[in-house]
Design a protein around this motif. Structure first.
Motif, PDB file in Angstrom:
ATOM      1  N   ILE A  51     -31.842 -33.858   4.804  1.00 51.39           N
ATOM      2  CA  ILE A  51     -32.465 -34.635   3.800  1.00 51.39           C
ATOM      3  C   ILE A  51     -33.106 -34.274   2.590  1.00 51.39           C
ATOM      4  N   ARG A  52     -33.273 -33.056   2.522  1.00 49.86           N
ATOM      5  CA  ARG A  52     -33.725 -32.401   1.035  1.00 49.86           C
ATOM      6  C   ARG A  52     -32.825 -32.540   0.221  1.00 49.86           C
ATOM      7  N   VAL A  53     -31.363 -32.454   0.700  1.00 55.43           N
ATOM      8  CA  VAL A  53     -30.082 -32.697  -0.124  1.00 55.43           C
ATOM      9  C   VAL A  53     -29.905 -33.942  -0.648  1.00 55.43           C
ATOM     10  N   TYR A  54     -30.094 -34.880   0.314  1.00 63.58           N
ATOM     11  CA  TYR A  54     -30.312 -36.429  -0.021  1.00 63.58           C
ATOM     12  C   TYR A  54     -31.293 -36.671  -1.186  1.00 63.58           C
ATOM     13  N   GLY A  55     -32.346 -35.990  -1.088  1.00 66.76           N
ATOM     14  CA  GLY A  55     -33.424 -36.244  -2.241  1.00 66.76           C
ATOM     15  C   GLY A  55     -33.081 -35.385  -3.498  1.00 66.76           C
ATOM     16  N   LYS A  56     -32.184 -34.558  -3.594  1.00 65.03           N
ATOM     17  CA  LYS A  56     -31.712 -34.066  -4.685  1.00 65.03           C
ATOM     18  C   LYS A  56     -30.556 -35.100  -5.289  1.00 65.03           C
ATOM     19  N   VAL A  57     -29.597 -35.263  -4.365  1.00 64.03           N
ATOM     20  CA  VAL A  57     -28.356 -36.084  -4.965  1.00 64.03           C
ATOM     21  C   VAL A  57     -28.731 -37.475  -5.164  1.00 64.03           C
ATOM     22  N   ARG A  58     -29.521 -38.018  -4.219  1.00 63.77           N
ATOM     23  CA  ARG A  58     -30.216 -39.541  -4.366  1.00 63.77           C
ATOM     24  C   ARG A  58     -28.979 -40.447  -4.512  1.00 63.77           C
TER      25      ARG A  58
END
Length: 399
Positions: A97-104
Motif C-alpha cells: 500500500i505504501r508503494v501505491y501511495g508513492k506511485v499513485r
C-alpha cells in the motif's frame, strides 16, 4: 464445473444497503489484518492439534501456542505469534500500500524493484511478533527475502525475478490491495497482480496472486455474493489453480458448518497441494513449479467463504481452525469478506484489540489506498477516452 442453477445461492444485498467503495476497501484491509492475527498462533498445526491445545475450536484471539516460552520454543521462536499480533502477511500488505501511495497508479514488477524493495530494506516499522521496531526484511520469510536478494543484489530483470523461488502463497497473501485498486474489474486485477507478482513468484504461486486479486475485485461488485466471487475466480484461474478451486468449492457447497467441512476441504485440495499431509515436513516435490498443482491457501479460503456464506466470523474462524498455513488462509478469507460486506462485517472488538496489540493503525492504510483507487480510476477513465477518440478517428472512414 457445477451448473450455476444447482449452486447454493446467497441473497444479494439491495442496492441501497450495498457498501461504498471506501467502506469495502476499509473492510477488506481491516478484515485481512484481523484474519491474519487470529490465524497466526495456530499456523502449522492440524485441526486435531488445535482442538487439543485449546480445549475446543479457536473462537477469537488466543495466546502463543507455547505460552510464555514463545521466545525460545521451536519451531516458532523468536516470533510472538498470538495475543492479537499480525504477521508478515499484513506487513507485506501494508508495504505494498505504501508503494501505491508513492506511485499513485497501477503497479508492475518494476514498481516492486523501485519501491517495494526500498520499503523492505530501508524503512523501519513496528514488528508485533518481534515486539520491536525493525526493518521488514528482518521479519519476512525467506521466500519474501528472495525479492531483495534477486532485485537489490542480483540485479535480475524484475519481470523474471520470481523464477527459482519456492512456489508458495507468499505473493498471493499480500495482493488484496491490487484487487481493491481494480475494484469491480477482476480481469484487470488479475493482470496487474500477475505483473507485480512476477518479481516474487512463478508458476502456481504467481497464478494464485492473480486469482486472489481478481476475487477481491469481484467482491467489490455491487450485489456480489460468495458464489459470484468464486465464479469470477474460476473465470480467470488457469491450470491446477483453477482445478483446485473448482474441486474445493464444489465440496464446500455441501456444508454450512466449518467443523464438518474441515476434513472434506483438506481432502479436496490434497491432490493439488505439493506440501503433503505433514505441513512441517514437506514432501520432496513440495513448492516446485508445476501446471498441475496449486497452493492450498486460496482454494481453501474460497471454500470457507462458501461454507460461511459470507459471514465474517464463520468464514474466518473456519479458515483459522483449518490449521496448516491458516494465517494466510484467514488473511485471504478476511480480505474477501471485508470487500463483500464492508467494515461493519468485521467484529469491532477483534479489530480494536488487534490494532492495540499490534500498535497498528488499521485505518490509515485504507485511507491511503482509497485515495489511490479513486485517482487511478480517474486516470484509467482519461486514458480510455483518449483511446476511444483515437479509435473513432481510425474507423471514421469505415462508417
Amino acid at each position: 464445473m457445477t451448473p450455476t442453477a444447482h449452486r447454493r445461492q446467497v441473497p444479494s444485498p439491495s442496492a441501497s444497503s450495498s457498501p461504498s467503495l471506501d467502506d469495502r476497501i476499509t473492510g477488506s484491509l481491516v478484515g485481512a489484518a484481523v484474519g491474519d492475527a487470529l490465524g497466526g498462533p495456530v499456523e502449522g498445526y492440524t485441526p486435531d492439534q488445535i482442538l487439543e491445545r485449546h480445549g475446543g475450536r479457536v473462537t477469537g484471539i488466543v495466546g502463543p501456542w507455547n505460552g510464555d516460552a514463545w521466545r525460545v520454543a521451536r519451531p516458532i521462536a523468536p516470533y510472538h505469534k498470538g495475543d492479537g499480533h499480525v504477521t508478515d502477511d499484513t506487513l507485506m500488505t501494508h508495504a505494498l500500500i505504501r508503494v501505491y501511495g508513492k506511485v499513485r497508479d497501477h503497479l508492475d514488477a518494476y514498481a516492486v524493484a523501485d519501491h517495494l524493495v526500498p520499503e523492505l530494506v530501508g524503512e523501519p516499522v513496528w514488528i508485533p511478533e518481534l515486539e520491536a521496531e525493525a526493518l521488514p526484511l528482518q521479519r519476512i520469510f525467506l521466500a519474501e527475502k528472495w525479492i531483495v536478494t534477486r532485485l537489490l543484489y542480483g540485479h535480475v530483470d524484475p519481470r523474471e525475478a520470481g523464477n527459482g523461488n519456492i512456489v508458495n502463497c507468499g505473493a498471493a497473501m499480500y495482493m488484496a490491495p491490487v484487487g481493491l485498486v481494480n475494484a469491480a474489474n477482476p480481469a484487470a486485477a488479475y493482470a496487474e497482480a500477475l505483473d507485480v507478482a512476477g518479481a516474487h513468484q512463478s508458476s502456481y504461486g504467481r497464478e494464485a496472486a492473480g486469482v486472489f486479486a481478481a476475487a477481491v475485485a469481484a467482491a467489490c461488485v455491487p450485489g456480489a455474493t460468495p458464489r459470484s466471487v468464486v465464479d469470477a475466480a474460476l473465470d480467470v484461474a488457469r491450470d491446477g489453480t483453477g482445478a483446485a478451486i473448482e474441486a474445493v468449492t464444489e465440496t464446500a457447497e455441501r456444508y454450512t458448518d466449518f467443523e464438518s467441512a474441515l476434513a472434506p476441504l483438506r481432502a479436496a485440495v490434497a491432490p493439488f497441494d505439493t506440501v503433503g499431509p505433514d505441513y512441517r515436513s514437506p514432501s520432496l516435490g513440495a513448492r516446485r513449479p508445476s501446471r498441475l498443482h496449486a497452493i492450498e491457501e486460496l482454494p481453501v479460503a474460497l471454500g470457507m467463504l462458501l461454507v460461511g456464506e459470507g459471514d465474517y466470523r464463520r468464514t474466518v474462524l473456519g479458515a483459522v481452525n483449518y490449521g496448516r498455513d491458516c494465517d494466510s488462509i484467514a488473511t485471504m478469507a478476511g480480505a474477501i469478506v471485508g470487500a463483500l460486506r464492508g467494515e461493519a462485517a468485521v467484529p469491532t472488538d477483534w479489530a480494536k484489540q488487534i490494532a492495540e496489540a499490534s500498535r497498528l493503525d488499521v485505518h490509515a492504510p485504507a485511507a491511503v489506498l482509497t485515495a489511490v483507487a479513486h485517482e487511478v480510476f480517474a486516470k484509467d477513465a482519461a486514458r480510455r477516452r483518449v483511446h476511444e477518440s483515437a479509435y473513432a478517428a481510425l474507423t471514421e472512414a469505415d462508417r
